[in-house]
Design a protein around this motif. Structure first.
Motif, PDB file in Angstrom:
ATOM      1  N   ASP A  96     -40.317  28.342 -14.868  1.00  0.00           N
ATOM      2  CA  ASP A  96     -40.867  26.855 -15.313  1.00  0.00           C
ATOM      3  C   ASP A  96     -42.188  27.018 -15.858  1.00  0.00           C
ATOM      4  O   ASP A  96     -42.687  26.111 -15.672  1.00  0.00           O
ATOM      5  N   ASP A  97     -42.753  28.057 -15.116  1.00  0.00           N
ATOM      6  CA  ASP A  97     -44.660  27.522 -14.847  1.00  0.00           C
ATOM      7  C   ASP A  97     -45.159  29.226 -16.547  1.00  0.00           C
ATOM      8  O   ASP A  97     -44.694  30.256 -16.518  1.00  0.00           O
ATOM      9  N   PRO A  98     -45.387  27.833 -17.094  1.00  0.00           N
ATOM     10  CA  PRO A  98     -45.497  28.561 -18.489  1.00  0.00           C
ATOM     11  C   PRO A  98     -46.585  29.996 -18.607  1.00  0.00           C
ATOM     12  O   PRO A  98     -46.333  30.459 -19.449  1.00  0.00           O
ATOM     13  N   ARG A  99     -47.521  30.022 -17.609  1.00  0.00           N
ATOM     14  CA  ARG A  99     -48.044  31.322 -17.980  1.00  0.00           C
ATOM     15  C   ARG A  99     -46.935  32.069 -17.472  1.00  0.00           C
ATOM     16  O   ARG A  99     -47.843  33.467 -17.717  1.00  0.00           O
ATOM     17  N   ASN A 100     -45.667  32.394 -16.679  1.00  0.00           N
ATOM     18  CA  ASN A 100     -45.320  33.315 -17.094  1.00  0.00           C
ATOM     19  C   ASN A 100     -44.380  33.631 -17.675  1.00  0.00           C
ATOM     20  O   ASN A 100     -43.806  34.582 -18.303  1.00  0.00           O
ATOM     21  N   VAL A 101     -43.887  32.402 -18.631  1.00  0.00           N
ATOM     22  CA  VAL A 101     -42.887  33.076 -20.139  1.00  0.00           C
ATOM     23  C   VAL A 101     -44.249  33.760 -20.910  1.00  0.00           C
ATOM     24  O   VAL A 101     -44.162  34.240 -21.645  1.00  0.00           O
ATOM     25  N   ASP A 102     -45.667  32.702 -21.069  1.00  0.00           N
ATOM     26  CA  ASP A 102     -46.735  33.785 -21.841  1.00  0.00           C
ATOM     27  C   ASP A 102     -46.778  34.943 -21.797  1.00  0.00           C
ATOM     28  O   ASP A 102     -47.151  36.120 -22.504  1.00  0.00           O
ATOM     29  N   ALA A 103     -47.109  35.230 -20.044  1.00  0.00           N
ATOM     30  CA  ALA A 103     -47.365  36.478 -19.449  1.00  0.00           C
ATOM     31  C   ALA A 103     -45.714  37.476 -19.997  1.00  0.00           C
ATOM     32  O   ALA A 103     -45.888  39.321 -20.388  1.00  0.00           O
ATOM     33  N   ALA A 104     -44.607  37.215 -20.348  1.00  0.00           N
ATOM     34  CA  ALA A 104     -43.586  38.100 -21.048  1.00  0.00           C
ATOM     35  C   ALA A 104     -43.779  38.099 -22.524  1.00  0.00           C
ATOM     36  O   ALA A 104     -43.645  39.551 -22.933  1.00  0.00           O
ATOM     37  N   PHE A 105     -44.403  37.689 -23.258  1.00  0.00           N
ATOM     38  CA  PHE A 105     -44.648  37.926 -24.426  1.00  0.00           C
ATOM     39  C   PHE A 105     -45.709  38.323 -24.731  1.00  0.00           C
ATOM     40  O   PHE A 105     -45.530  39.118 -25.372  1.00  0.00           O
ATOM     41  N   ILE A 106     -46.944  37.986 -24.090  1.00  0.00           N
ATOM     42  CA  ILE A 106     -47.997  39.009 -24.080  1.00  0.00           C
ATOM     43  C   ILE A 106     -47.480  40.914 -23.551  1.00  0.00           C
ATOM     44  O   ILE A 106     -48.040  41.804 -23.801  1.00  0.00           O
ATOM     45  N   TYR A 107     -46.452  40.997 -22.154  1.00  0.00           N
ATOM     46  CA  TYR A 107     -46.119  41.922 -22.069  1.00  0.00           C
ATOM     47  C   TYR A 107     -45.354  42.329 -23.168  1.00  0.00           C
ATOM     48  O   TYR A 107     -45.658  43.953 -23.156  1.00  0.00           O
ATOM     49  N   ALA A 108     -44.477  41.859 -23.499  1.00  0.00           N
ATOM     50  CA  ALA A 108     -43.651  42.944 -25.235  1.00  0.00           C
ATOM     51  C   ALA A 108     -45.371  43.132 -25.960  1.00  0.00           C
ATOM     52  O   ALA A 108     -44.092  44.522 -26.922  1.00  0.00           O
ATOM     53  N   MET A 109     -45.278  42.754 -26.476  1.00  0.00           N
ATOM     54  CA  MET A 109     -46.711  43.054 -27.161  1.00  0.00           C
ATOM     55  C   MET A 109     -47.857  44.160 -26.900  1.00  0.00           C
ATOM     56  O   MET A 109     -48.506  44.017 -27.808  1.00  0.00           O
ATOM     57  N   SER A 110     -47.843  44.206 -25.310  1.00  0.00           N
ATOM     58  CA  SER A 110     -48.510  45.019 -24.838  1.00  0.00           C
ATOM     59  C   SER A 110     -48.311  46.232 -24.582  1.00  0.00           C
ATOM     60  O   SER A 110     -48.647  47.486 -23.659  1.00  0.00           O
ATOM     61  N   GLY A 111     -46.788  46.759 -25.341  1.00  0.00           N
ATOM     62  CA  GLY A 111     -46.148  48.711 -24.899  1.00  0.00           C
ATOM     63  C   GLY A 111     -45.651  48.449 -23.761  1.00  0.00           C
ATOM     64  O   GLY A 111     -44.830  49.009 -23.065  1.00  0.00           O
ATOM     65  N   GLY A 112     -44.409  47.130 -23.755  1.00  0.00           N
ATOM     66  CA  GLY A 112     -43.767  47.090 -22.925  1.00  0.00           C
ATOM     67  C   GLY A 112     -42.790  46.928 -23.752  1.00  0.00           C
ATOM     68  O   GLY A 112     -42.158  47.847 -24.290  1.00  0.00           O
ATOM     69  N   ILE A 141     -51.425  33.141 -25.917  1.00  0.00           N
ATOM     70  CA  ILE A 141     -50.373  34.409 -26.938  1.00  0.00           C
ATOM     71  C   ILE A 141     -51.077  34.508 -28.176  1.00  0.00           C
ATOM     72  O   ILE A 141     -50.726  35.119 -29.106  1.00  0.00           O
ATOM     73  N   GLY A 142     -52.267  33.911 -28.837  1.00  0.00           N
ATOM     74  CA  GLY A 142     -52.509  33.484 -29.678  1.00  0.00           C
ATOM     75  C   GLY A 142     -53.281  34.177 -30.627  1.00  0.00           C
ATOM     76  O   GLY A 142     -52.506  35.115 -31.814  1.00  0.00           O
ATOM     77  N   PRO A 143     -53.718  34.566 -29.765  1.00  0.00           N
ATOM     78  CA  PRO A 143     -54.290  36.893 -30.391  1.00  0.00           C
ATOM     79  C   PRO A 143     -53.609  37.267 -30.579  1.00  0.00           C
ATOM     80  O   PRO A 143     -53.251  38.477 -31.842  1.00  0.00           O
ATOM     81  N   TYR A 144     -52.261  37.297 -29.697  1.00  0.00           N
ATOM     82  CA  TYR A 144     -51.720  38.881 -29.849  1.00  0.00           C
ATOM     83  C   TYR A 144     -50.462  38.397 -30.963  1.00  0.00           C
ATOM     84  O   TYR A 144     -50.122  39.435 -32.238  1.00  0.00           O
TER      85      TYR A 144
END
Length: 434
Positions: A78-94, A146-149
């Motif tokens: 429900d915290d959008p920061r954690n949603v963004d974290a999941a996206f960034i993790y996937a685009m950072s070698g996760g 997540i924009g730059p990613y």
């Protein structure tokens, strides 16, 4: 003064980050996903700026974040920061499957299905399927975390079909995240794309920016490869100054490595003037104690003399190079040049004088099985680390660095041999007419 300020700021950042990392290492469940991803971003930026020992911490964090995301309650997102974290993790070698797992469990609609679908296509090697949809969505995320990613991903996806538009997306990605691993990846791939799309002015501009900022990156050797390709393909009096300016940001060993790579490419391509010039400059940068670099410079400068009037001197020169000073690929290259020269110098047999078609020589060349084409073979651009360093949202296709193979092909050597056989055929045909 600027260096002192930078060191102070870096020290302060490390001081502030270490307590959080210590807590994370001992009690990872205490931290929400977005804070763990912040630590991952910091570690990845640190690696790009030269601390390659942090690669082990990166691997640890990727594993811990994966566990955290998979075990988190749905309310966490429900915290959008954690949603963004999941996206960034996937685009950072996760693990890309983790994003799909979270999206499938998303009842509340916290995850934008358009981004999930686009990344799912991209991370499974189907980047061309997500380009159109991501282009429509990306303006909404221009100022998001997540924009730059996303711009980097879109640049990778557009690289083959629209190089100019791809470069614009890379520009957006790096300008939104200066000094980060996003900027490093965008610049490095921009150099490669501009080189292969025949945009030398942009290629040299990107190369200059990279050389100023990221020569300590573990991916700097990839940059060196594409820069050499750019320099050789566009060598002229007009570009000489640009090449020198870019090399001025490198120390002696790195400059020597670049010149050796240029000499090798030029020698294989038959660019005698450039090969000799690059070989001489590599020798001038040698400290005299390293016989390996001198041997390589002599080899590359000697190769271009094989098809010239000084063929005997050239062959004697490359024959005198100790085999131990050459990598397997360079030994194969020397053997190919020597075999071709011997065939040229060999007196024609009686039956060859009656041939009306080119004679095919049977050159048995031993191909290498593992040595990389890196000039000296011991590149000063990257420092080995005990853990693999994860590249950021790796692109598919020509821009992706090839993974090691057991028996890699050597197209450069094959081209050299093909050219040599062609020259021998022409010589035999002339002898036949006489």
């Amino acid at each position: 003064m600027m260096m002192l300020i930078r060191n102070l700021l870096l020290g302060a950042a490390i001081f502030l980050t270490l307590p959080a990392m210590a807590v994370q290492a001992s009690e990872p469940d205490v931290l929400p996903p977005y804070k763990m991803v912040r630590s991952l971003q910091y570690i990845q930026d640190t690696i790009i700026l030269g601390d390659h020992s942090a690669a082990e911490m990166q691997s640890f964090l990727l594993g811990e974040i994966d566990k955290k995301l998979r075990s988190a309650e749905r309310l966490v997102f429900d915290d959008p920061r954690n949603v963004d974290a999941a996206f960034i993790y996937a685009m950072s070698g996760g693990n890309p499957e983790t994003l799909s797992y979270l999206a499938d469990r998303d009842i509340e609609g916290n995850f934008d299905s358009r981004i999930v679908d686009a990344l799912s296509h991209y991370l499974t090697g189907k980047g061309e399927l997500m380009v159109e949809s991501l282009q429509k969505v990306i303006p909404e995320y221009r100022t998001a975390r997540i924009g730059p990613y996303l711009y980097l991903v879109l640049g990778n996806g557009m690289a083959q079909q629209n190089p100019k538009q791809s470069l614009k997306y890379y520009d957006s990605a790096r300008l939104m995240s200066p000094g980060s691993n996003i900027e490093e990846a965008a610049l490095r791939r921009s150099v490669a794309l501009a080189t292969r799309a025949d945009m030398p002015d942009k290629g040299f501009a990107y190369s200059l920016s990279y050389a100023r900022r990221f020569l300590t990156s573990p991916y700097a050797s990839q940059f060196a490869d594409v820069f050499v390709e750019l320099a050789v393909a566009n060598y002229s009096a007009d570009t000489e100054g640009k090449v020198q300016e870019i090399l001025s940001f490198m120390d002696g060993p790195r400059q020597r490595e670049v010149y050796l790579r240029i000499a090798r490419r030029a020698a294989i391509g038959g660019m005698q003037e450039l090969a000799s010039l690059a070989a001489k400059r590599a020798q001038s940068l040698s400290d005299g104690a390293d016989t390996r670099e001198n041997a390589l410079a002599n080899l590359y400068s000697g190769l271009v003399g094989v098809p010239s009037s000084d063929i005997i001197e050239a062959v004697n020169g490359i024959r005198s190079i100790p085999e131990a000073d050459l990598s397997p690929r360079d030994r194969a290259l020397r053997n190919a040049a020597t075999a071709m020269a011997e065939a040229v110098l060999r007196e024609p047999a009686a039956d060859s004088l009656t041939q009306a078609t080119p004679h095919k020589t049977d050159l048995q060349i031993e191909k290498s099985t593992g040595a990389e084409e890196t000039g000296s073979g011991e590149s000063p651009f990257a420092v080995s680390s005990p853990e693999p360093v994860q590249d950021l949202v790796q692109p598919a296709g020509d821009l992706q660095a090839a993974s090691p193979q057991k028996n890699p092909p050597n197209p450069v050597l094959d081209a050299f041999l093909s050219t040599g056989r062609s020259k021998l055929g022409e010589i035999d045909a002339l002898l036949g007419r006489e």
